[in-house]
Write a protein that holds these residues in place. Structure first.
Motif, PDB file in Angstrom:
ATOM      1  N   GLY A 262      -6.350 -10.533   2.404  1.00 26.72           N
ATOM      2  CA  GLY A 262      -5.181 -10.892   1.679  1.00 26.72           C
ATOM      3  C   GLY A 262      -5.096 -10.093   0.302  1.00 26.72           C
ATOM      4  O   GLY A 262      -4.038  -9.443   0.056  1.00 26.72           O
ATOM      5  N   ALA A 263      -6.234 -10.024  -0.239  1.00 28.95           N
ATOM      6  CA  ALA A 263      -6.106  -9.398  -1.740  1.00 28.95           C
ATOM      7  C   ALA A 263      -6.271  -7.624  -1.316  1.00 28.95           C
ATOM      8  O   ALA A 263      -5.446  -6.905  -1.919  1.00 28.95           O
ATOM      9  CB  ALA A 263      -7.392  -9.664  -2.545  1.00 28.95           C
ATOM     10  N   LEU A 264      -6.899  -7.286  -0.390  1.00 26.20           N
ATOM     11  CA  LEU A 264      -7.026  -6.026  -0.043  1.00 26.20           C
ATOM     12  C   LEU A 264      -5.673  -5.188   0.752  1.00 26.20           C
ATOM     13  O   LEU A 264      -5.339  -4.184   0.227  1.00 26.20           O
ATOM     14  CB  LEU A 264      -8.341  -5.810   0.788  1.00 26.20           C
ATOM     15  CG  LEU A 264      -9.666  -5.909   0.132  1.00 26.20           C
ATOM     16  CD1 LEU A 264     -10.742  -5.701   1.035  1.00 26.20           C
ATOM     17  CD2 LEU A 264     -10.113  -5.067  -0.952  1.00 26.20           C
ATOM     18  N   ILE A 265      -5.302  -6.132   1.586  1.00 23.74           N
ATOM     19  CA  ILE A 265      -4.142  -5.527   2.318  1.00 23.74           C
ATOM     20  C   ILE A 265      -2.820  -5.915   1.656  1.00 23.74           C
ATOM     21  O   ILE A 265      -1.880  -5.107   1.656  1.00 23.74           O
ATOM     22  CB  ILE A 265      -4.249  -6.087   3.807  1.00 23.74           C
ATOM     23  CG1 ILE A 265      -5.452  -5.602   4.517  1.00 23.74           C
ATOM     24  CG2 ILE A 265      -3.098  -5.339   4.577  1.00 23.74           C
ATOM     25  CD1 ILE A 265      -5.834  -6.110   5.858  1.00 23.74           C
ATOM     26  N   LEU A 266      -2.857  -6.981   1.229  1.00 26.29           N
ATOM     27  CA  LEU A 266      -1.435  -7.471   0.905  1.00 26.29           C
ATOM     28  C   LEU A 266      -1.289  -7.502  -0.609  1.00 26.29           C
ATOM     29  O   LEU A 266      -0.001  -7.612  -1.492  1.00 26.29           O
ATOM     30  CB  LEU A 266      -1.107  -8.902   1.270  1.00 26.29           C
ATOM     31  CG  LEU A 266      -1.134  -9.207   3.012  1.00 26.29           C
ATOM     32  CD1 LEU A 266      -0.665 -10.478   3.114  1.00 26.29           C
ATOM     33  CD2 LEU A 266      -0.050  -7.934   3.577  1.00 26.29           C
ATOM     34  N   GLY A 267      -2.342  -7.402  -1.367  1.00 23.84           N
ATOM     35  CA  GLY A 267      -2.538  -7.324  -2.949  1.00 23.84           C
ATOM     36  C   GLY A 267      -2.245  -8.473  -3.141  1.00 23.84           C
ATOM     37  O   GLY A 267      -1.621  -8.922  -4.586  1.00 23.84           O
ATOM     38  N   GLU A 268      -2.431  -9.684  -2.480  1.00 22.34           N
ATOM     39  CA  GLU A 268      -2.240 -11.188  -3.236  1.00 22.34           C
ATOM     40  C   GLU A 268      -3.176 -11.354  -4.478  1.00 22.34           C
ATOM     41  O   GLU A 268      -4.555 -10.901  -4.243  1.00 22.34           O
ATOM     42  CB  GLU A 268      -2.548 -11.958  -2.097  1.00 22.34           C
ATOM     43  CG  GLU A 268      -1.346 -12.026  -1.091  1.00 22.34           C
ATOM     44  CD  GLU A 268      -1.596 -12.981  -0.038  1.00 22.34           C
ATOM     45  OE1 GLU A 268      -0.582 -13.231   0.770  1.00 22.34           O
ATOM     46  OE2 GLU A 268      -2.671 -13.841   0.255  1.00 22.34           O
ATOM     47  N   ASN A 269      -2.850 -12.061  -5.288  1.00 20.28           N
ATOM     48  CA  ASN A 269      -3.566 -12.367  -6.398  1.00 20.28           C
ATOM     49  C   ASN A 269      -4.688 -13.448  -6.215  1.00 20.28           C
ATOM     50  O   ASN A 269      -4.484 -14.497  -5.538  1.00 20.28           O
ATOM     51  CB  ASN A 269      -2.833 -12.745  -7.609  1.00 20.28           C
ATOM     52  CG  ASN A 269      -3.384 -13.054  -8.822  1.00 20.28           C
ATOM     53  OD1 ASN A 269      -4.537 -12.342  -8.902  1.00 20.28           O
ATOM     54  ND2 ASN A 269      -3.274 -14.037  -9.737  1.00 20.28           N
ATOM     55  N   LEU A 270      -6.071 -12.973  -6.216  1.00 23.81           N
ATOM     56  CA  LEU A 270      -6.882 -13.773  -6.126  1.00 23.81           C
ATOM     57  C   LEU A 270      -7.537 -14.109  -7.807  1.00 23.81           C
ATOM     58  O   LEU A 270      -8.230 -13.172  -8.137  1.00 23.81           O
ATOM     59  CB  LEU A 270      -8.189 -13.537  -5.418  1.00 23.81           C
ATOM     60  CG  LEU A 270      -7.973 -14.160  -3.872  1.00 23.81           C
ATOM     61  CD1 LEU A 270      -9.126 -13.442  -3.061  1.00 23.81           C
ATOM     62  CD2 LEU A 270      -7.916 -15.471  -3.926  1.00 23.81           C
ATOM     63  N   SER A 271      -7.465 -15.015  -8.551  1.00 24.95           N
ATOM     64  CA  SER A 271      -7.988 -15.312  -9.650  1.00 24.95           C
ATOM     65  C   SER A 271      -9.665 -15.675  -9.578  1.00 24.95           C
ATOM     66  O   SER A 271     -10.192 -15.864  -8.542  1.00 24.95           O
ATOM     67  CB  SER A 271      -7.353 -16.498 -10.389  1.00 24.95           C
ATOM     68  OG  SER A 271      -7.708 -17.766  -9.724  1.00 24.95           O
ATOM     69  N   LEU A 272     -10.302 -15.357 -10.754  1.00 21.92           N
ATOM     70  CA  LEU A 272     -11.710 -15.876 -10.602  1.00 21.92           C
ATOM     71  C   LEU A 272     -12.038 -17.184 -10.262  1.00 21.92           C
ATOM     72  O   LEU A 272     -12.875 -17.279  -9.564  1.00 21.92           O
ATOM     73  CB  LEU A 272     -12.357 -15.393 -12.216  1.00 21.92           C
ATOM     74  CG  LEU A 272     -13.760 -15.646 -12.335  1.00 21.92           C
ATOM     75  CD1 LEU A 272     -14.572 -14.720 -11.547  1.00 21.92           C
ATOM     76  CD2 LEU A 272     -13.921 -15.506 -13.897  1.00 21.92           C
ATOM     77  N   LEU A 273     -11.307 -18.187 -10.488  1.00 22.60           N
ATOM     78  CA  LEU A 273     -11.414 -19.290 -10.375  1.00 22.60           C
ATOM     79  C   LEU A 273     -11.313 -19.682  -8.700  1.00 22.60           C
ATOM     80  O   LEU A 273     -11.830 -20.257  -8.159  1.00 22.60           O
ATOM     81  CB  LEU A 273     -10.379 -20.505 -11.012  1.00 22.60           C
ATOM     82  CG  LEU A 273     -10.373 -21.971 -10.665  1.00 22.60           C
ATOM     83  CD1 LEU A 273     -11.701 -22.443 -11.173  1.00 22.60           C
ATOM     84  CD2 LEU A 273      -9.512 -22.576 -11.456  1.00 22.60           C
ATOM     85  N   SER A 274      -9.924 -18.992  -8.224  1.00 21.53           N
ATOM     86  CA  SER A 274     -10.040 -19.015  -6.823  1.00 21.53           C
ATOM     87  C   SER A 274     -10.959 -18.421  -5.856  1.00 21.53           C
ATOM     88  O   SER A 274     -11.504 -18.681  -4.883  1.00 21.53           O
ATOM     89  CB  SER A 274      -8.489 -18.360  -6.262  1.00 21.53           C
ATOM     90  OG  SER A 274      -7.601 -19.051  -6.655  1.00 21.53           O
ATOM     91  N   THR A 275     -11.579 -17.307  -6.474  1.00 21.19           N
ATOM     92  CA  THR A 275     -12.698 -16.416  -5.953  1.00 21.19           C
ATOM     93  C   THR A 275     -13.880 -17.281  -5.967  1.00 21.19           C
ATOM     94  O   THR A 275     -14.664 -17.333  -4.927  1.00 21.19           O
ATOM     95  CB  THR A 275     -13.100 -15.093  -6.597  1.00 21.19           C
ATOM     96  OG1 THR A 275     -11.944 -14.207  -6.669  1.00 21.19           O
ATOM     97  CG2 THR A 275     -14.371 -14.427  -5.985  1.00 21.19           C
ATOM     98  N   LEU A 276     -14.315 -18.080  -7.175  1.00 19.15           N
ATOM     99  CA  LEU A 276     -15.273 -18.966  -7.002  1.00 19.15           C
ATOM    100  C   LEU A 276     -15.242 -20.017  -6.401  1.00 19.15           C
ATOM    101  O   LEU A 276     -16.258 -20.529  -5.547  1.00 19.15           O
ATOM    102  CB  LEU A 276     -15.531 -19.517  -8.547  1.00 19.15           C
ATOM    103  CG  LEU A 276     -15.958 -18.174  -9.523  1.00 19.15           C
ATOM    104  CD1 LEU A 276     -15.987 -18.964 -10.996  1.00 19.15           C
ATOM    105  CD2 LEU A 276     -17.519 -17.755  -9.206  1.00 19.15           C
ATOM    106  N   ALA A 277     -14.040 -20.687  -6.228  1.00 19.54           N
ATOM    107  CA  ALA A 277     -13.876 -21.873  -5.156  1.00 19.54           C
ATOM    108  C   ALA A 277     -13.947 -21.282  -3.855  1.00 19.54           C
ATOM    109  O   ALA A 277     -14.603 -22.191  -2.979  1.00 19.54           O
ATOM    110  CB  ALA A 277     -12.451 -22.429  -5.477  1.00 19.54           C
ATOM    111  N   ILE A 278     -13.534 -20.244  -3.279  1.00 18.42           N
ATOM    112  CA  ILE A 278     -13.850 -19.746  -1.803  1.00 18.42           C
ATOM    113  C   ILE A 278     -15.353 -19.598  -1.652  1.00 18.42           C
ATOM    114  O   ILE A 278     -16.019 -19.880  -0.724  1.00 18.42           O
ATOM    115  CB  ILE A 278     -13.233 -18.331  -1.907  1.00 18.42           C
ATOM    116  CG1 ILE A 278     -11.350 -18.681  -1.819  1.00 18.42           C
ATOM    117  CG2 ILE A 278     -13.524 -17.644  -0.430  1.00 18.42           C
ATOM    118  CD1 ILE A 278     -10.675 -17.490  -1.498  1.00 18.42           C
TER     119      ILE A 278
END
Length: 297
Positions: A262-278
């Motif tokens: 989603g971040a690479l293809i659609l440019g959806e925003n992934l915050s640092l908090l979301s990245t850590l949660a994933i």
């Protein structure tokens, strides 16, 4: 250390393959909002186009012979328009990454709940720990998503969770009823096509005539053939070979892959908090996965 049997190896391979199939499906479904197609069109593609392949196969193999009428009705409903329309509606409110999080990421938790409520089977310590990590990460992602993706993102998240309950029920019954690939295709595709397509043609809104050709072809190919043919076959095989719990746990890897795409293809925003949660959710996934014992209850 015990080695996996060939049947278990193919089961794990099928489950991990569907992780990547499902992750790309999240992206394709999210961009469907810009194609001019309605959610009813996407649902019609899912059943109608897949039936072009499924009907001849079902006429040859006659998979209904091994099924009771109640089994056909239950599986067809679980894989039917209610489930699909909930999922497609969810993409109207929430980003693609949330589809993976709240449809696939919570599957181990739902699997544990089903085991306790339906079969009085208590989870092991690893399963409980993994489920706890997954739950915490899902809550963090929902909270962060509301801040970064809009206040209505929770509506999409809720619709995805409803879809997860439908899907978890399918995975569970695939294992309990030992469903074959053609039986799944018959119930999930052919029966629903017969029931849904006339309703779509006669009464439901459609943007099919106005949709640009390229997005239309993308949605037709992916919605029509990938989930209801490749996806259902792989999942049914995985559930039979490595069990409902392991299949559900492996499919929980979709949030990480889906979020990255989603971040690479659609440019959806992934915050640092979301990245850590994933990342935390993925750890929960790996903690939850366990080998299926040779003799199962």
């Amino acid at each position: 250390m015990t080695t996996s049997s060939p049947s278990q190896v193919t089961g794990y391979a099928a489950a991990w393959s569907i992780v990547f199939v499902w992750s790309f499906w999240l992206i394709v479904s999210r961009v469907a909002n810009e194609s001019g197609l309605t959610i009813y069109d996407l649902t019609a593609m899912r059943y109608g186009l897949a039936s072009l392949v499924a009907v001849p196969l079902c006429l040859y193999y006659k998979p209904w012979r091994g099924l009771k009428l109640i089994q056909i009705a239950v599986i067809s409903f679980i894989l039917g328009p209610v489930y699909i329309l909930c999922v497609f509606s969810g993409f109207r409110y929430a980003p693609a990454a949330h589809g993976g999080i709240f449809m696939n990421g919570v599957l181990p938790i739902i699997s544990i709940l089903f085991g306790i409520v339906l079969f009085r089977v208590l989870p092991g310590v690893r399963q409980v720990l993994g489920a706890a990590l997954i739950l915490v990460s899902a809550i963090v992602l929902a909270w962060d998503g509301a801040a970064t993706s809009g206040h209505n993102a929770w509506i999409g998240d809720l619709l995805f969770v409803i879809g997860a309950f439908f899907f978890a029920s399918y995975v569970l019954l695939s294992e309990r009823w030992k469903l074959g690939a053609m039986q799944v295709i018959f119930c999930g595709t052919v029966v629903n096509a017969v029931l849904y397509l006339p309703i779509w043609v006669l009464w439901l809104p459609s943007g099919l005539a106005q949709a640009p050709l390229q997005p239309l072809l993308l949605q037709a190919v992916y919605q029509g053939f990938v989930p209801n043919l490749i996806g259902l076959i792989f999942i049914a095989h995985a559930a039979r070979r490595i069990g409902n719990s392991n299949t559900s746990s492996i499919l929980a890897a979709v949030p990480g892959v889906g979020g990255l795409l989603g971040a690479l293809i659609l440019g959806e925003n992934l915050s640092l908090l979301s990245t850590l949660a994933i990342g935390l959710l993925t750890i929960g996934l790996l903690t939850s996965v366990r080998r299926k014992k040779p003799s199962s209850a």
